[in-house]
Scaffold this active site. Structure first.
Site, PDB file in Angstrom:
ATOM      1  N   VAL A  63      39.111 -13.112  63.077  1.00  0.00           N
ATOM      2  CA  VAL A  63      38.955 -14.319  62.544  1.00  0.00           C
ATOM      3  C   VAL A  63      39.533 -14.547  61.293  1.00  0.00           C
ATOM      4  O   VAL A  63      39.227 -15.773  60.832  1.00  0.00           O
ATOM      5  CB  VAL A  63      37.503 -14.501  62.453  1.00  0.00           C
ATOM      6  CG1 VAL A  63      36.460 -14.502  63.755  1.00  0.00           C
ATOM      7  CG2 VAL A  63      36.580 -13.271  61.686  1.00  0.00           C
ATOM      8  N   SER A 141      24.864 -13.331  52.282  1.00  0.00           N
ATOM      9  CA  SER A 141      23.907 -11.944  51.965  1.00  0.00           C
ATOM     10  C   SER A 141      23.299 -12.177  50.523  1.00  0.00           C
ATOM     11  O   SER A 141      23.717 -13.101  49.888  1.00  0.00           O
ATOM     12  CB  SER A 141      24.901 -10.730  51.685  1.00  0.00           C
ATOM     13  OG  SER A 141      24.110  -9.704  51.164  1.00  0.00           O
ATOM     14  N   TYR A 154      32.443  -7.920  47.719  1.00  0.00           N
ATOM     15  CA  TYR A 154      31.468  -8.365  48.743  1.00  0.00           C
ATOM     16  C   TYR A 154      30.542  -9.582  48.198  1.00  0.00           C
ATOM     17  O   TYR A 154      30.426 -10.425  48.740  1.00  0.00           O
ATOM     18  CB  TYR A 154      30.743  -7.103  49.151  1.00  0.00           C
ATOM     19  CG  TYR A 154      29.863  -7.493  50.568  1.00  0.00           C
ATOM     20  CD1 TYR A 154      30.126  -7.814  51.700  1.00  0.00           C
ATOM     21  CD2 TYR A 154      28.334  -7.811  50.178  1.00  0.00           C
ATOM     22  CE1 TYR A 154      29.235  -7.959  52.865  1.00  0.00           C
ATOM     23  CE2 TYR A 154      27.638  -8.032  51.152  1.00  0.00           C
ATOM     24  CZ  TYR A 154      27.819  -7.972  52.526  1.00  0.00           C
ATOM     25  OH  TYR A 154      27.056  -8.343  53.589  1.00  0.00           O
ATOM     26  N   LYS A 158      30.405 -13.435  49.366  1.00  0.00           N
ATOM     27  CA  LYS A 158      29.309 -13.959  49.991  1.00  0.00           C
ATOM     28  C   LYS A 158      28.532 -15.156  49.100  1.00  0.00           C
ATOM     29  O   LYS A 158      28.172 -15.870  49.708  1.00  0.00           O
ATOM     30  CB  LYS A 158      27.990 -12.947  50.043  1.00  0.00           C
ATOM     31  CG  LYS A 158      28.384 -11.781  50.970  1.00  0.00           C
ATOM     32  CD  LYS A 158      28.488 -12.290  52.707  1.00  0.00           C
ATOM     33  CE  LYS A 158      28.777 -11.467  53.827  1.00  0.00           C
ATOM     34  NZ  LYS A 158      28.996 -12.043  54.906  1.00  0.00           N
TER      35      LYS A 158
HETATM   36  N1  LIG Z   1      23.594  -5.440  57.884  1.00  0.00           N
HETATM   37  C1  LIG Z   1      23.303  -5.874  56.727  1.00  0.00           C
HETATM   38  O1  LIG Z   1      22.596  -5.267  55.804  1.00  0.00           O
HETATM   39  C2  LIG Z   1      23.830  -7.190  56.344  1.00  0.00           C
HETATM   40  C3  LIG Z   1      22.922  -7.819  55.152  1.00  0.00           C
HETATM   41  C4  LIG Z   1      23.210  -9.094  54.738  1.00  0.00           C
HETATM   42  C5  LIG Z   1      24.425  -9.630  55.230  1.00  0.00           C
HETATM   43  N2  LIG Z   1      25.060  -9.308  56.340  1.00  0.00           N
HETATM   44  C6  LIG Z   1      26.128  -9.959  57.123  1.00  0.00           C
HETATM   45  O2  LIG Z   1      25.868 -10.139  58.486  1.00  0.00           O
HETATM   46  C7  LIG Z   1      27.133 -10.265  59.181  1.00  0.00           C
HETATM   47  C8  LIG Z   1      27.187  -9.274  60.060  1.00  0.00           C
HETATM   48  O3  LIG Z   1      26.854  -7.822  59.830  1.00  0.00           O
HETATM   49  P1  LIG Z   1      26.374  -6.855  60.520  1.00  0.00           P
HETATM   50  O4  LIG Z   1      25.522  -5.986  59.598  1.00  0.00           O
HETATM   51  O5  LIG Z   1      25.821  -7.390  62.030  1.00  0.00           O
HETATM   52  O6  LIG Z   1      27.609  -5.750  60.689  1.00  0.00           O
HETATM   53  P2  LIG Z   1      28.128  -5.092  62.148  1.00  0.00           P
HETATM   54  O7  LIG Z   1      29.230  -4.129  61.430  1.00  0.00           O
HETATM   55  O8  LIG Z   1      27.272  -4.711  63.045  1.00  0.00           O
HETATM   56  O9  LIG Z   1      28.982  -6.539  62.948  1.00  0.00           O
HETATM   57  C9  LIG Z   1      30.070  -6.955  62.245  1.00  0.00           C
HETATM   58  C10 LIG Z   1      31.019  -7.586  63.561  1.00  0.00           C
HETATM   59  O10 LIG Z   1      32.052  -8.150  63.001  1.00  0.00           O
HETATM   60  C11 LIG Z   1      33.188  -8.021  63.602  1.00  0.00           C
HETATM   61  N3  LIG Z   1      34.367  -8.224  62.785  1.00  0.00           N
HETATM   62  C12 LIG Z   1      34.733  -7.546  61.453  1.00  0.00           C
HETATM   63  N4  LIG Z   1      35.870  -7.804  61.064  1.00  0.00           N
HETATM   64  C13 LIG Z   1      36.318  -8.819  62.035  1.00  0.00           C
HETATM   65  C14 LIG Z   1      37.551  -9.785  62.124  1.00  0.00           C
HETATM   66  N5  LIG Z   1      38.381 -10.045  61.424  1.00  0.00           N
HETATM   67  N6  LIG Z   1      37.503 -10.676  63.157  1.00  0.00           N
HETATM   68  C15 LIG Z   1      36.534 -10.556  64.230  1.00  0.00           C
HETATM   69  N7  LIG Z   1      35.474  -9.947  64.168  1.00  0.00           N
HETATM   70  C16 LIG Z   1      35.416  -9.161  63.107  1.00  0.00           C
HETATM   71  C17 LIG Z   1      33.075  -6.498  63.833  1.00  0.00           C
HETATM   72  O11 LIG Z   1      33.803  -6.044  65.092  1.00  0.00           O
HETATM   73  C18 LIG Z   1      31.643  -6.257  64.200  1.00  0.00           C
HETATM   74  O12 LIG Z   1      31.603  -6.585  65.460  1.00  0.00           O
HETATM   75  C19 LIG Z   1      28.229  -9.683  58.085  1.00  0.00           C
HETATM   76  O13 LIG Z   1      28.871 -11.055  57.546  1.00  0.00           O
HETATM   77  C20 LIG Z   1      27.516  -9.283  56.979  1.00  0.00           C
HETATM   78  O14 LIG Z   1      27.968  -9.245  55.770  1.00  0.00           O
HETATM   79  C21 LIG Z   1      24.943  -7.804  56.779  1.00  0.00           C
END
Ligand SMILES: NC(=O)c1ccc[n+]([C@@H]2O[C@H](COP(=O)([O-])OP(=O)(O)OC[C@H]3O[C@@H](n4cnc5c(N)ncnc54)[C@H](O)[C@@H]3O)[C@@H](O)[C@H]2O)c1
Length: 248
Positions: A63, A141, A154, A158
């Site tokens: 992406v 986030s 990060y 965000k």
């Molecule tokens: N888990 C947490 O505590 C948390 C908290 C706040 C925000 N978030 C945000 O939520 C979103 C999802 O995170 P998650 O926890 O589900 O993580 P995750 O690692 O489980 O999932 C992230 C997905 O994004 C994909 N990805 C990464 N880089 C990519 C790229 N360049 N092109 C296409 N796909 C790509 C990965 O392959 C993965 O499948 C993120 O933006 C993360 O910053 C997560």
């Protein structure tokens, strides 16, 4: 069936929050385009969603690649007729104190966690404006609001997503396109796989709820924002399923 026959494109749909939103959208009757870097993971999400009887397409895409992202979005509209909902959930997490941070780490984070959101919004909004409707949900986030130690890159990415969401929401609302963000607190996903038990225990102790969230507790917020009439009045909002970590 709150999203019956809507067409939704979800980035980061191979894992964690994106995969759970895909599942919740399929449960709600939406047809899906699932995008992620990880093709194997996408197939797992696809199988779960198809079990709900909805159409599911997958796209292995980085992406941060503008042309490739545009192609996925344009193909969605060409093949499925429209794009009703865009969820930007792809993201990554690394940690480094600023005084040790390699500028390359900064650029990578801004590219994956912020520029990617700009790109998919850039290529989806012309279709949504032409339709006169659409919903965009950006996964930010709570660290974009409060900041996190060793997470300057990060937190900045965000915070950028939150600013982009508010600005785009103003630009798009007159066209019937509603843009909002979700800013989760810590959620049990592979993204947090690298954290130490010490950090986990300290973080849990400071949360009013005393525990991290699960992806199933985040996905319903994305359903709400995409739904009618439930999501109709949310414009430029940042919803915070965050265990009480931030109370803006
Ligand atoms: N888990 C947490 O505590 C948390 C908290 C706040 C925000 N978030 C945000 O939520 C979103 C999802 O995170 P998650 O926890 O589900 O993580 P995750 O690692 O489980 O999932 C992230 C997905 O994004 C994909 N990805 C990464 N880089 C990519 C790229 N360049 N092109 C296409 N796909 C790509 C990965 O392959 C993965 O499948 C993120 O933006 C993360 O910053 C997560």
């Amino acid at each position: 069936m709150l999203l019956k026959d809507k067409i939704a494109l979800i980035t980061g749909a191979g894992s964690g929050i994106g995969a759970a939103i895909a599942q919740a959208y399929a449960d709600s009757g939406a047809h899906l385009v699932l995008a992620d870097l990880n093709g194997d993971a996408l197939e797992t999400t696809r199988a779960r969603c198809e079990a709900q009887g909805v159409q599911v397409r997958t796209a292995v895409v980085d992406v941060t690649d503008s042309d490739a992202t545009k192609t996925v979005i344009d193909d969605c509209v060409a093949e499925l007729g429209r794009l009703d909902i865009l969820v930007n959930a792809a993201g990554m997490l690394t940690e480094a104190p600023l005084i040790d941070m390699d500028p390359a780490l900064w650029h990578q984070m801004i590219s994956v966690d912020l520029t990617s959101v700009f790109l998919s919004c850039r290529w989806a909004t012309p279709h949504m404006v032409a339709q006169g409707s659409g919903r965009i949900i950006n996964i930010a986030s709570q660290l974009g609001i409060k900041g996190g130690e060793s997470l300057v890159h990060y937190s900045a990415a965000k915070a950028g997503v939150i600013g982009l969401t508010k600005a785009l929401a103003r630009e798009m609302a007159p066209h019937g396109v509603l843009v909002n963000a979700i800013a989760p607190g810590p959620v049990e996903t592979p993204l947090l796989a690298g954290i130490t038990e010490e950090w986990r225990a300290a973080k849990q102790a400071e949360l009013p709820l005393r525990r991290f969230g699960t992806v199933e507790e985040i996905a319903p917020t994305a359903v709400l924002l995409a739904s009618e009439p439930g999501g109709n009045l949310y414009v430029g909002q940042v919803l915070g399923p965050n265990s009480g970590d931030v109370m803006p």
